[in-house]
Every structure is written in C-alpha cells, then in structure tokens.
Design a protein around this motif. Structure first.
Motif, PDB file in Angstrom:
ATOM      1  N   ASP A  31      24.966  33.556  46.261  1.00  0.00           N
ATOM      2  CA  ASP A  31      26.290  33.095  45.810  1.00  0.00           C
ATOM      3  C   ASP A  31      26.140  31.937  44.847  1.00  0.00           C
ATOM      4  O   ASP A  31      25.336  31.032  45.060  1.00  0.00           O
ATOM      5  CB  ASP A  31      27.136  32.639  46.998  1.00  0.00           C
ATOM      6  CG  ASP A  31      27.710  33.780  47.794  1.00  0.00           C
ATOM      7  OD1 ASP A  31      27.739  34.906  47.277  1.00  0.00           O
ATOM      8  OD2 ASP A  31      28.138  33.541  48.939  1.00  0.00           O
ATOM      9  N   SER A  34      32.036  30.435  41.978  1.00  0.00           N
ATOM     10  CA  SER A  34      32.876  31.587  41.658  1.00  0.00           C
ATOM     11  C   SER A  34      33.818  31.301  40.497  1.00  0.00           C
ATOM     12  O   SER A  34      34.238  30.166  40.271  1.00  0.00           O
ATOM     13  CB  SER A  34      33.718  31.979  42.878  1.00  0.00           C
ATOM     14  OG  SER A  34      32.885  32.378  43.931  1.00  0.00           O
ATOM     15  N   VAL A  37      39.890  34.365  39.440  1.00  0.00           N
ATOM     16  CA  VAL A  37      40.307  35.716  39.066  1.00  0.00           C
ATOM     17  C   VAL A  37      41.832  35.749  38.978  1.00  0.00           C
ATOM     18  O   VAL A  37      42.525  35.403  39.939  1.00  0.00           O
ATOM     19  CB  VAL A  37      39.800  36.763  40.076  1.00  0.00           C
ATOM     20  CG1 VAL A  37      40.253  38.163  39.682  1.00  0.00           C
ATOM     21  CG2 VAL A  37      38.282  36.698  40.182  1.00  0.00           C
ATOM     22  N   THR A  74      43.153  42.042  34.123  1.00  0.00           N
ATOM     23  CA  THR A  74      42.477  41.062  34.976  1.00  0.00           C
ATOM     24  C   THR A  74      41.514  40.242  34.132  1.00  0.00           C
ATOM     25  O   THR A  74      40.830  40.797  33.274  1.00  0.00           O
ATOM     26  CB  THR A  74      41.681  41.766  36.096  1.00  0.00           C
ATOM     27  OG1 THR A  74      42.558  42.599  36.838  1.00  0.00           O
ATOM     28  CG2 THR A  74      41.026  40.776  37.030  1.00  0.00           C
ATOM     29  N   SER A  76      38.583  36.830  34.534  1.00  0.00           N
ATOM     30  CA  SER A  76      37.837  35.904  35.389  1.00  0.00           C
ATOM     31  C   SER A  76      37.373  34.752  34.516  1.00  0.00           C
ATOM     32  O   SER A  76      36.674  34.975  33.524  1.00  0.00           O
ATOM     33  CB  SER A  76      36.636  36.599  36.022  1.00  0.00           C
ATOM     34  OG  SER A  76      37.061  37.662  36.832  1.00  0.00           O
ATOM     35  N   GLN A 147      45.392  33.119  46.799  1.00  0.00           N
ATOM     36  CA  GLN A 147      44.385  32.426  47.604  1.00  0.00           C
ATOM     37  C   GLN A 147      44.272  30.993  47.099  1.00  0.00           C
ATOM     38  O   GLN A 147      43.989  30.783  45.923  1.00  0.00           O
ATOM     39  CB  GLN A 147      43.026  33.113  47.485  1.00  0.00           C
ATOM     40  CG  GLN A 147      42.997  34.517  48.009  1.00  0.00           C
ATOM     41  CD  GLN A 147      41.607  35.106  47.892  1.00  0.00           C
ATOM     42  OE1 GLN A 147      40.621  34.435  48.145  1.00  0.00           O
ATOM     43  NE2 GLN A 147      41.539  36.371  47.513  1.00  0.00           N
ATOM     44  N   ASN A 152      35.005  33.086  46.264  1.00  0.00           N
ATOM     45  CA  ASN A 152      34.335  34.316  45.837  1.00  0.00           C
ATOM     46  C   ASN A 152      35.156  34.968  44.734  1.00  0.00           C
ATOM     47  O   ASN A 152      36.266  34.520  44.441  1.00  0.00           O
ATOM     48  CB  ASN A 152      34.117  35.274  47.013  1.00  0.00           C
ATOM     49  CG  ASN A 152      35.421  35.732  47.613  1.00  0.00           C
ATOM     50  OD1 ASN A 152      36.275  36.295  46.931  1.00  0.00           O
ATOM     51  ND2 ASN A 152      35.590  35.509  48.902  1.00  0.00           N
ATOM     52  N   GLU A 153      34.603  36.011  44.147  1.00  0.00           N
ATOM     53  CA  GLU A 153      35.256  36.693  43.023  1.00  0.00           C
ATOM     54  C   GLU A 153      35.656  38.119  43.378  1.00  0.00           C
ATOM     55  O   GLU A 153      35.875  38.931  42.496  1.00  0.00           O
ATOM     56  CB  GLU A 153      34.309  36.738  41.827  1.00  0.00           C
ATOM     57  CG  GLU A 153      33.844  35.400  41.357  1.00  0.00           C
ATOM     58  CD  GLU A 153      32.763  35.494  40.302  1.00  0.00           C
ATOM     59  OE1 GLU A 153      32.476  36.584  39.778  1.00  0.00           O
ATOM     60  OE2 GLU A 153      32.175  34.438  39.995  1.00  0.00           O
ATOM     61  N   THR A 154      35.748  38.428  44.676  1.00  0.00           N
ATOM     62  CA  THR A 154      36.003  39.808  45.081  1.00  0.00           C
ATOM     63  C   THR A 154      37.475  40.187  44.987  1.00  0.00           C
ATOM     64  O   THR A 154      37.794  41.361  44.850  1.00  0.00           O
ATOM     65  CB  THR A 154      35.507  40.067  46.514  1.00  0.00           C
ATOM     66  OG1 THR A 154      36.148  39.138  47.395  1.00  0.00           O
ATOM     67  CG2 THR A 154      33.996  39.897  46.595  1.00  0.00           C
ATOM     68  N   GLU A 155      38.373  39.221  45.066  1.00  0.00           N
ATOM     69  CA  GLU A 155      39.805  39.480  44.996  1.00  0.00           C
ATOM     70  C   GLU A 155      40.461  38.462  44.082  1.00  0.00           C
ATOM     71  O   GLU A 155      39.920  37.380  43.849  1.00  0.00           O
ATOM     72  CB  GLU A 155      40.442  39.393  46.383  1.00  0.00           C
ATOM     73  CG  GLU A 155      39.910  40.423  47.369  1.00  0.00           C
ATOM     74  CD  GLU A 155      40.509  40.241  48.755  1.00  0.00           C
ATOM     75  OE1 GLU A 155      41.422  39.395  48.912  1.00  0.00           O
ATOM     76  OE2 GLU A 155      40.058  40.932  49.673  1.00  0.00           O
ATOM     77  N   HIS A 157      42.879  35.539  42.775  1.00  0.00           N
ATOM     78  CA  HIS A 157      43.347  34.275  43.331  1.00  0.00           C
ATOM     79  C   HIS A 157      44.782  33.991  42.901  1.00  0.00           C
ATOM     80  O   HIS A 157      45.533  33.355  43.639  1.00  0.00           O
ATOM     81  CB  HIS A 157      42.436  33.130  42.873  1.00  0.00           C
ATOM     82  CG  HIS A 157      41.007  33.356  43.246  1.00  0.00           C
ATOM     83  ND1 HIS A 157      40.059  33.765  42.344  1.00  0.00           N
ATOM     84  CD2 HIS A 157      40.368  33.254  44.434  1.00  0.00           C
ATOM     85  CE1 HIS A 157      38.897  33.894  42.960  1.00  0.00           C
ATOM     86  NE2 HIS A 157      39.051  33.582  44.234  1.00  0.00           N
TER      87      HIS A 157
END
Length: 162
Positions: A31, A34, A37, A74, A76, A147, A152-155, A157
């Motif tokens: 990790d 992040s 997103v 999207t 990031s 969030q 993390n970058e999975t979902e 924010h």
C-alpha cells in the motif's frame, strides 16, 4: 591483478552479497498513499454515472495538468501530504468555446502511517471535506462525500453531479 585489486574485488563482492537485506526492498503491491477517487453523476438520475466531456484537471497555481482533456466519469487525483488542503481546477469542454472551469478545495487531516524501513510511510487522509467555489457559471452542481477517510483507491470517495 595486484594485491590491492584483489582485496578491493573481494571487499566489493562481500558488500554486494551481504550489504542489502531482504527487508531493504519495498515489495511490489505494498500500500502507498492513496489517490482521491471522484465519480461524476447525472443530477436527474443520481444512480447513473455521467461522463464529463474533455475534462482537464490541474492543481491551482500550477501549470502541470493531471488529467489531460479526456472524456471520463471517474478521476483519481493526489492530495498534498504536507498540507491540510489541496485546491484543483476542473475544466469541462477544455479547449473549446464552451470551456468552463470550477475551482474545488479539498480539506482533510493527513495521518502518516509507518509501513516499514524499506517502504517508509504512507499517508491516509481523514475528515475529508470539499468546497466548490461559487462563480457565475458552475458546471459542478453538487458534491456528496461518500467516504470521509482516504485510505484506499478501490471505491469512490466523492460524487460530483454535473
């Protein structure tokens, strides 16, 4: 080879063989700090992603472009780890007569997390907040924080409607 060269060769061989330890290399997949997103949604149907035409994103006061004129739903983007805010300029229809820019400020509390000697630190961002600067023609209509912590970058924010 003379005697000095032999000793130098032997010392170099020993240093290379034993100088680096296994934990001195940060493993791939560890990790790291992040990215934030952001997903873009349709205000008439807030469950449907809506692409932004020719979006360009750059940090306020900087010339470097992070997102280069692309149609995306999207993005990031990084947050500054040494400050408690980051300001970006989001430009829709970049390069056309209908170009429109909105300035957005993200505020947060950076929280460094020690990983190990080889990898160093990663920074998590807590208490995330967002402010869209009002101008006469905002193309970003609203924001929703999904969030409050960026770990993390999975979902996503944040959701923006436009």
């Amino acid at each position: 080879m003379n005697r000095f060269q032999k000793w130098l060769f032997l010392a170099g061989f020993i240093f290379i063989s034993f100088g680096c330890q296994r934990d001195d290399i940060c493993p791939e997949g560890t990790d790291t700090t992040s990215l934030l997103v952001i997903e873009f949604y349709d205000p008439l149907d807030p469950t449907r992603l809506k692409a932004v035409s020719n979006l360009t994103v750059r940090a306020s006061g900087m010339e470097e472009v992070l997102v280069e004129s692309s149609t995306v739903n999207t993005v990031s983007i990084p947050l500054r780890t040494n400050e408690n805010f980051t300001e970006y300029i989001f430009t829709v229809n970049s390069g056309s007569d209908e170009e429109n820019s909105d300035t957005v400020t993200f505020t947060y509390s950076p929280d460094p997390e020690y990983l190990n000697r080889a990898c160093g630190y990663k920074v998590n961002f807590n208490s995330l907040d967002v402010a869209i600067h009002d101008d006469e023609d905002n193309w970003i209509l609203s924001e929703t924080i999904i969030q409050e912590s960026v770990e993390n970058e999975t979902e996503a924010h944040i959701y923006f409607t436009h």
